[in-house]
Write an enzyme that holds these catalytic residues in place. Structure first.
Site, PDB file in Angstrom:
ATOM      1  N   TYR A  51      80.204 -58.827  95.559  1.00  0.00           N
ATOM      2  CA  TYR A  51      79.693 -60.188  95.691  1.00  0.00           C
ATOM      3  C   TYR A  51      78.182 -60.158  95.881  1.00  0.00           C
ATOM      4  O   TYR A  51      77.679 -59.621  96.868  1.00  0.00           O
ATOM      5  CB  TYR A  51      80.342 -60.919  96.868  1.00  0.00           C
ATOM      6  CG  TYR A  51      81.840 -61.075  96.783  1.00  0.00           C
ATOM      7  CD1 TYR A  51      82.529 -60.925  95.573  1.00  0.00           C
ATOM      8  CD2 TYR A  51      82.590 -61.388  97.908  1.00  0.00           C
ATOM      9  CE1 TYR A  51      83.901 -61.067  95.498  1.00  0.00           C
ATOM     10  CE2 TYR A  51      83.972 -61.546  97.843  1.00  0.00           C
ATOM     11  CZ  TYR A  51      84.619 -61.376  96.635  1.00  0.00           C
ATOM     12  OH  TYR A  51      85.982 -61.521  96.572  1.00  0.00           O
ATOM     13  N   GLY A 198      92.531 -68.647  96.551  1.00  0.00           N
ATOM     14  CA  GLY A 198      92.619 -69.809  95.662  1.00  0.00           C
ATOM     15  C   GLY A 198      93.701 -70.791  96.031  1.00  0.00           C
ATOM     16  O   GLY A 198      94.336 -71.371  95.142  1.00  0.00           O
ATOM     17  N   PRO A 199      93.960 -71.027  97.328  1.00  0.00           N
ATOM     18  CA  PRO A 199      95.083 -71.904  97.700  1.00  0.00           C
ATOM     19  C   PRO A 199      94.922 -73.350  97.258  1.00  0.00           C
ATOM     20  O   PRO A 199      95.904 -74.082  97.182  1.00  0.00           O
ATOM     21  CB  PRO A 199      95.116 -71.791  99.234  1.00  0.00           C
ATOM     22  CG  PRO A 199      93.713 -71.417  99.623  1.00  0.00           C
ATOM     23  CD  PRO A 199      93.245 -70.526  98.524  1.00  0.00           C
ATOM     24  N   ALA A 201      93.624 -74.165  94.291  1.00  0.00           N
ATOM     25  CA  ALA A 201      93.630 -74.195  92.822  1.00  0.00           C
ATOM     26  C   ALA A 201      92.324 -74.758  92.257  1.00  0.00           C
ATOM     27  O   ALA A 201      92.330 -75.759  91.530  1.00  0.00           O
ATOM     28  CB  ALA A 201      94.826 -74.985  92.300  1.00  0.00           C
ATOM     29  N   LYS A 202      91.224 -74.125  92.613  1.00  0.00           N
ATOM     30  CA  LYS A 202      89.897 -74.537  92.132  1.00  0.00           C
ATOM     31  C   LYS A 202      89.552 -75.971  92.527  1.00  0.00           C
ATOM     32  O   LYS A 202      88.793 -76.651  91.847  1.00  0.00           O
ATOM     33  CB  LYS A 202      89.801 -74.381  90.611  1.00  0.00           C
ATOM     34  CG  LYS A 202      90.020 -72.979  90.107  1.00  0.00           C
ATOM     35  CD  LYS A 202      89.876 -72.897  88.588  1.00  0.00           C
ATOM     36  CE  LYS A 202      90.070 -71.477  88.086  1.00  0.00           C
ATOM     37  NZ  LYS A 202      89.943 -71.367  86.618  1.00  0.00           N
ATOM     38  N   GLY A 203      90.153 -76.428  93.622  1.00  0.00           N
ATOM     39  CA  GLY A 203      89.871 -77.785  94.089  1.00  0.00           C
ATOM     40  C   GLY A 203      90.781 -78.842  93.492  1.00  0.00           C
ATOM     41  O   GLY A 203      90.725 -80.011  93.877  1.00  0.00           O
ATOM     42  N   LEU A 205      93.824 -79.269  93.975  1.00  0.00           N
ATOM     43  CA  LEU A 205      94.785 -79.743  94.958  1.00  0.00           C
ATOM     44  C   LEU A 205      94.072 -80.262  96.208  1.00  0.00           C
ATOM     45  O   LEU A 205      94.673 -80.378  97.274  1.00  0.00           O
ATOM     46  CB  LEU A 205      95.764 -78.621  95.337  1.00  0.00           C
ATOM     47  CG  LEU A 205      96.633 -78.090  94.200  1.00  0.00           C
ATOM     48  CD1 LEU A 205      97.476 -76.915  94.668  1.00  0.00           C
ATOM     49  CD2 LEU A 205      97.517 -79.190  93.614  1.00  0.00           C
TER      50      LEU A 205
END
Length: 307
Positions: A51, A198-199, A201-203, A205
């Site tokens: 990163y 990623g809980p 889902a790229k925003g 949800l």
């Protein structure tokens, strides 16, 4: 905040934790985000040597000075790069892993890493050699436990069979239910935990889900068309109220499975962090609601990324 045991280890991680990749390179801004996360009870910070080519580890290290005993730090290895230069090469060799840990410890300014993870991997890797490196580092006291970050079922199965990993970090959310079909039960049976990245889902949800879906799912998302994602994002909002935000619902979904030790979300601002911290005040997720959320989405399987 509730904590869950990481595999069969002595490490207990907060149910939600901070993925540090999105912090950016503004040290003061990043420190504010990390400070707020720790003050809220988050005890696990997840970074990687790749990163910002090592800069992210430096930022995390600076932010945790004086608080090291209260937190768990996870980082990753396997990508060979030169700081200040673009590009990297995959290198899961024993030599690189054992050299990489020294570089990460130096950048983080700490004496040991709580969870050291292989940052990817394929079935063609020298897996036995990689495992040997992690086991030696554990014996030397430079790491407490190790795991892998992978969504490749065949690679995961090899590590389950051959190693003493305590965790697998993988993408998992209500739109990406692939782990449910093939991986979660395997890991549960072997006493290995999941770090769910990623809980949200790229925003898609999140509270801004329908808006996010217009750009993030422009070409579809996994087995979903954009229209399907938009429909799910809108219906997702129907399950929210003053007691439970869309973000909290997304985090609760992945944490419903006891194999998941923590939901690792990213935050590029304190505001974004606060949105996710609403999980702490949310009403419990009932079995009925969980089943209804599952019914909104598809039980998809891994087609690519198998080995």
């Amino acid at each position: 905040m509730n904590k869950r045991q990481l595999g069969s280890s002595n490490l207990y991680v907060s149910e939600i934790s901070l993925g540090c990749m999105s912090l950016g390179t503004d040290h003061d801004k990043a420190r504010d985000i990390i400070d707020r996360a720790l003050d809220a009870g988050i005890n696990y910070l997840d970074t990687a040597d790749l990163y910002n080519f090592g800069e992210n580890e430096k930022i995390v290290g600076e932010a945790v000075k004086g608080r090291r005993d209260d937190i768990l730090i996870g980082t990753k290895v396997g990508n060979n790069f030169t700081p200040g230069q673009e590009g990297w090469t995959w290198d899961p060799s024993k030599a690189h892993i054992k050299e990489g840990v020294k570089d990460s410890l130096h950048r983080l300014g700490i004496d040991y890493i709580d969870l050291y993870q292989l940052h990817g991997g394929t079935i063609d890797d020298p897996i036995d050699e990689s495992i040997e490196a992690f086991e030696e580092l554990k014996g030397e006291g430079l790491i407490r436990e190790y795991g892998i970050s992978s969504i490749r079922p065949n690679v995961i199965k090899e590590y389950v069979k051959k190693s003493t990993i305590v965790s697998v970090m993988m993408q998992y959310n209500a739109l990406d239910r692939r782990p449910e079909e093939e991986v979660l039960e395997l890991l549960s049976d072997n006493g290995i935990s999941v770090l769910a990245r990623g809980p949200l889902a790229k925003g898609m949800l999140s509270s801004d889900g329908p808006q996010k879906a217009k750009t993030k799912a422009e070409d579809g998302f996994l087995d979903y068309s954009q229209e399907e994602v938009l429909s799910i994002s809108k219906k997702w909002q129907d399950y929210t109220n003053n007691e439970r935000s869309a973000e909290a619902l997304a985090l609760q979904y992945v944490l419903h499975n006891p194999t998941v030790a923590t939901a690792v979300f990213g935050a590029s601002s304190v505001k974004q962090l606060e949105d996710n911290l609403r999980y702490l005040e949310a009403e419990p997720l009932s079995e009925q609601t969980f089943n209804e959320l599952q019914a909104l989405t598809k039980a998809i399987t891994y087609q690519k990324h198998r080995s």
